[in-house]
Structure formats: C-alpha cells, structure tokens
Scaffold this active site. Sequence first.
Site, PDB file in Angstrom:
ATOM      1  CD  GLU A 176      -1.580  -1.939   7.049  1.00 26.51           C
ATOM      2  OE1 GLU A 176      -2.019  -0.943   7.649  1.00 26.51           O
ATOM      3  OE2 GLU A 176      -2.257  -2.603   6.222  1.00 26.51           O
ATOM      4  CD  GLU A 177       2.015   1.854   7.306  1.00 31.82           C
ATOM      5  OE1 GLU A 177       0.786   1.635   7.275  1.00 31.82           O
ATOM      6  OE2 GLU A 177       2.697   2.060   6.276  1.00 31.82           O
TER       7      GLU A 177
ATOM      8  CG  ASP B 242      -3.576  -0.496  10.337  1.00 31.23           C
ATOM      9  OD1 ASP B 242      -4.627  -0.698   9.694  1.00 31.23           O
ATOM     10  OD2 ASP B 242      -2.724   0.369  10.011  1.00 31.23           O
TER      11      ASP B 242
ATOM     12  CG  ASP C 126      -0.282   5.322   6.239  1.00 31.38           C
ATOM     13  OD1 ASP C 126      -0.411   5.430   5.010  1.00 31.38           O
ATOM     14  OD2 ASP C 126      -1.200   4.976   7.012  1.00 31.38           O
TER      15      ASP C 126
ATOM     16  CD  GLU D  68      -6.101  -3.979   8.626  1.00 27.86           C
ATOM     17  OE1 GLU D  68      -6.091  -4.912   7.809  1.00 27.86           O
ATOM     18  OE2 GLU D  68      -6.105  -2.785   8.273  1.00 27.86           O
TER      19      GLU D  68
ATOM     20  CG  ASP E  85      -1.746  -1.211   1.422  1.00 22.98           C
ATOM     21  OD1 ASP E  85      -2.155  -1.742   0.380  1.00 22.98           O
ATOM     22  OD2 ASP E  85      -1.976  -1.642   2.564  1.00 22.98           O
TER      23      ASP E  85
ATOM     24  CG  LEU F 196      -3.023   6.879  10.123  1.00 21.78           C
ATOM     25  CD1 LEU F 196      -4.233   6.859   9.221  1.00 21.78           C
ATOM     26  CD2 LEU F 196      -3.441   7.343  11.510  1.00 21.78           C
ATOM     27  CG  ASP F 197      -8.074   0.927   9.740  1.00 18.95           C
ATOM     28  OD1 ASP F 197      -7.819   0.097   8.858  1.00 18.95           O
ATOM     29  OD2 ASP F 197      -9.225   1.310  10.009  1.00 18.95           O
TER      30      ASP F 197
HETATM   31  P1  AFP Z   1      -6.550   2.038   3.919  1.00 18.54           P
HETATM   32  O1  AFP Z   1      -5.868   2.177   5.252  1.00 18.54           O
HETATM   33  O2  AFP Z   1      -5.614   1.697   2.799  1.00 18.54           O
HETATM   34  O3  AFP Z   1      -7.466   3.182   3.611  1.00 18.54           O
HETATM   35  O4  AFP Z   1      -7.494   0.728   4.034  1.00 18.54           O
HETATM   36  C1  AFP Z   1      -8.514   0.768   4.994  1.00 18.54           C
HETATM   37  C2  AFP Z   1      -8.976  -0.659   5.185  1.00 18.54           C
HETATM   38  O5  AFP Z   1      -7.898  -1.465   5.529  1.00 18.54           O
HETATM   39  C3  AFP Z   1     -10.083  -0.757   6.231  1.00 18.54           C
HETATM   40  O6  AFP Z   1      -9.993   0.229   7.207  1.00 18.54           O
HETATM   41  C4  AFP Z   1     -11.348  -0.615   5.431  1.00 18.54           C
HETATM   42  O7  AFP Z   1     -12.454  -1.298   5.999  1.00 18.54           O
HETATM   43  C5  AFP Z   1     -10.966  -1.236   4.087  1.00 18.54           C
HETATM   44  O8  AFP Z   1      -9.545  -1.131   3.968  1.00 18.54           O
HETATM   45  C6  AFP Z   1     -11.568  -0.510   2.934  1.00 18.54           C
HETATM   46  O9  AFP Z   1     -11.243  -1.266   1.785  1.00 18.54           O
HETATM   47  P2  AFP Z   1     -11.762  -0.767   0.350  1.00 18.54           P
HETATM   48  O10 AFP Z   1     -11.011   0.514   0.071  1.00 18.54           O
HETATM   49  O11 AFP Z   1     -11.402  -1.904  -0.583  1.00 18.54           O
HETATM   50  O12 AFP Z   1     -13.252  -0.541   0.467  1.00 18.54           O
END
Ligand code: AFP
Length: 347
Positions: free
Chosen positions: A89-90, A108, A67, A275, A61, A110-111
Amino acid sequence: MSSSLDAYLQSQAGSDPLRADVAETVRQLCLAAIKVRNTILSGGTGDTLAASREATNAGGDIQKELDVLADRVFEEAAKASPVVWYGSEEQEEPVAANPTGTLAIAIDPLDGSSNIDTNVSIGTIFSLFPVGEEGRANPHAAFLQPGTSQLAAGFFIYGPQLLLVLSVGNGTHVFIFSPAFGGFVEMRASVDIDPRAKEFAINASNYRHWEPQMRSYIDDCLAGVEGPRERDFNMRWIGSLVADCYRILVRGGVFLYPGDARKGYAKGRLRLLYEANPIAFCVEHAGGAATDGVTRILEIVPDGLHARTPLVFGGKREVERVARYMADPASLSERSPLFGKRSLFRA
Ligand code: AFP
C-alpha cells in the site's frame, strides 16, 4: 504447550515445495512483525510514531513514520523469502524481490495508522499467491489475479497481545507471540464464525453518503426488536480493520465499508488486494462470507495493485441478508408496510 506456528506450518506444507515456500515466507513475516511490535512498544511516544511525513502513499493517504518503517521491515522480509514481487500500500509500484521465487505478496504494512497515537490496536495485513510464469516477468500480471488464487493470507494485530490470524487454505487459526517461548504458539484452532450477527461495524458518520439500500439495512438494525429484524443489535467501530475483523472472528458480527457518494469513495475506502482479499480468505475459511455488498470478494478480478472495493464480511447469513437489501430492499418480506417507519402498529 500449544503447538508452535512452526509445527503447524510444517504440518500444512508436507512435501509440497510451493507450500514450503509459503511456510518460509510466513516465518519471515513473523520476524518482521516482532520487529514492528518492538518498535511500537519502545519506539518513543505515540506522537513520534504517528508523526506525519510530507509524503503520501499510493492512495494519497498521508504517511506516518510507522507506515514507512513497517513497509521497510516487511520489504526486507519479502527479500529474505521466496517472493518475486512485493506489492505494498505504501509504494506505487511493485518492488522486485527474488527472481527465482515462486510467490507474490500484497501487503498493507501498517493498517489503522490513524490509531497509532491513540494506543488502539493496529496491524499488518498480507496475501500470498503464486507468481505464475507471466507474472514472473510482469508484476502487473502477477497482481491481477482474483482472491481465489491466494495460497495463504492473514494479519498481525499489534494490540495488548501480538496475534497472527492465518489461513493457508485449511481453516483459520490464531497464534499468539509468546516472549517466553520466543515465537508464535497456537491460541485458537479452526475459528468458526457465528452465522448470525448481534453486532454491526460501520462508520455511521457516513450515513448521509450511503446508497438508500445500505441506509435501509442499517435503519432496520437500529430499529431493533421493534423493527423488521425483531431483535436488538450492538454497534462497534474501531477504525482498524484488523481489530474489527478479529472481534467478528471471535464473537460474530458483520463489518460494512460500503461505497458512498464522497469524492473518491464510490468503491469505498478499502483496497482489494491487500485488505479485502486477505480478510475475505480468512473469513471464508472460518465459515463466514465476504462480498462487495453483492459479489463474492474472492471472485473480483483486480484492475490494479491499489484497486478499491466496498467490503461487507462476517457471519454468512447476515452477509447474505445485506446482499438482499443491496439487490432490492423492497423485496425483503421484513420490509412489508406493516414494519415500515409509518407502521400501522407504531407511532
Ligand atoms: P488508516 O490506516 O488510514 O487509519 O485506515 C484504516 C482503514 O483502512 C481500516 O483499517 C479501517 O477499517 C478504515 O480504514 C477506517 O476508515 P474510516 O476512518 O473512514 O472510518
């Protein structure tokens, strides 16, 4: 004044040294979360924090500035705690923290990064478990434990409020950061998830990539009161796992991120250790359930720090229903021909 997080942690730790180490680590994580919150509140415009760097994380990612900043802040917190290994995760590999510690942390930092520049709630998700003697010298042994080994897990939400959702194995509780108090105070004790679900959360744009069983489950929710479920559903998808999870803890529902046919998504998008496991721990201690569609998340043995897993969690009865669809939709009485799309009773 509601009881403070400190008072709660002390009450749960008692005289157990390992639980005292858990309490101290949670305190350090809270200090880190307040730093991240303050950066978000005052750290320049969204596009600065959301600026993509050249680098990518372990999962490929693209890393956002926030992040990396959050990862640095929480790594420092781990090094100020009785934590032997910091698995993020990073970062591809676990980071050595304190060799005399008792815990390992999977995090994680920064989610919800894709939501940073849209001012939508984002979060930090963490899992604490005993490092074990073999794990002390070998981080991969430390991190290859099933989620049932967790001593504590939780997540911070950087939203209109800074919240901490936490379980130390005795219910799931919500704490709110109070600037006036200068710390976290209890906002919701012993959350209890409604076993039914009136809402489902899924990224419906992936419909064509799902297995037929998952399509059948969502089709039946969409058919509402006229379909086999004989009731209407609402849908939500925030794109921040922490925000979708908190909504489900508060008003019920079911969250689904299944595996799908896209390249690299056979086991979905979400990571098991930092997660799915912590979310599953909090959801189960709130009376809910969490599976990979069929198997209990907390019983899955990871094959690596960044292992992915499909994730379904929420109200216990609804998660169990999803498992019946995934096992064999035809077996569901509700899907008798009378309720099929070409039903005798509907156009
Ligand atoms: P990011 O941290 O890359 O924004 O991903 C967020 C995540 O891991 C989780 O928090 C969400 O539920 C899911 O991905 C969203 O996934 P989509 O972008 O495929 O809907």
